[in-house]
Design a protein around this motif. Structure first.
Motif, short mmCIF file in Angstrom:
data_model
loop_
_atom_site.label_atom_id
_atom_site.label_comp_id
_atom_site.label_asym_id
_atom_site.label_seq_id
_atom_site.Cartn_x
_atom_site.Cartn_y
_atom_site.Cartn_z
N ILE A 97 0.36 12.59 -9.04
CA ILE A 97 -0.40 13.80 -8.75
C ILE A 97 0.53 15.02 -8.73
O ILE A 97 0.19 16.07 -9.28
N LEU A 98 1.70 14.87 -8.14
CA LEU A 98 2.65 15.97 -8.08
C LEU A 98 3.10 16.39 -9.49
O LEU A 98 3.14 17.57 -9.81
N MET A 117 0.84 4.31 -2.70
CA MET A 117 0.62 5.69 -2.27
C MET A 117 1.75 6.61 -2.76
O MET A 117 1.49 7.72 -3.21
N ILE A 118 2.98 6.13 -2.71
CA ILE A 118 4.10 6.92 -3.21
C ILE A 118 3.96 7.15 -4.70
O ILE A 118 4.17 8.26 -5.21
N TYR A 119 3.58 6.10 -5.42
CA TYR A 119 3.40 6.21 -6.87
C TYR A 119 2.30 7.22 -7.20
O TYR A 119 2.49 8.10 -8.03
N LEU A 120 1.16 7.11 -6.54
CA LEU A 120 0.06 8.02 -6.82
C LEU A 120 0.39 9.46 -6.43
O LEU A 120 0.01 10.40 -7.14
N CYS A 121 1.10 9.64 -5.34
CA CYS A 121 1.52 10.99 -4.96
C CYS A 121 2.48 11.57 -5.99
O CYS A 121 2.41 12.76 -6.31
N GLY A 122 3.36 10.76 -6.52
CA GLY A 122 4.28 11.21 -7.57
C GLY A 122 3.53 11.60 -8.83
O GLY A 122 3.84 12.62 -9.46
N ARG A 150 0.82 -1.21 0.00
CA ARG A 150 0.00 0.00 0.00
C ARG A 150 0.86 1.26 0.00
O ARG A 150 0.52 2.24 -0.65
N GLU A 151 1.97 1.22 0.73
CA GLU A 151 2.84 2.38 0.79
C GLU A 151 3.44 2.69 -0.57
O GLU A 151 3.54 3.85 -0.97
#
Length: 55
Positions: free
Chosen positions: A13-14, A6-11, A2-3
């Motif tokens: 989105i950024l 989440m890192i991938y999706l935050c990247g 999951r982490e």
């Protein structure tokens, strides 16, 4: 796992948020932005390994 997701999706989105700041005169199309947004998990480790071996 999951982490990592989440890192991938935050990247993603950024990168998409940063892409809204790009001026249209710079000639960067949507296809380049999408490749950067969704391809960074593949290319970032390759760039890091290349930088590490070039030291």
């Amino acid at each position: 796992m999951r982490e990592l997701l989440m890192i991938y999706l935050c990247g993603v989105i950024l990168l998409l948020m940063v892409s809204t700041m790009i001026e249209s005169e710079e000639g960067i199309g949507l296809d380049h932005i999408l490749v950067a947004a969704f391809g960074w998990p593949l290319f970032a480790p390759m760039v890091a390994v290349k930088a590490w071996t070039g030291r």
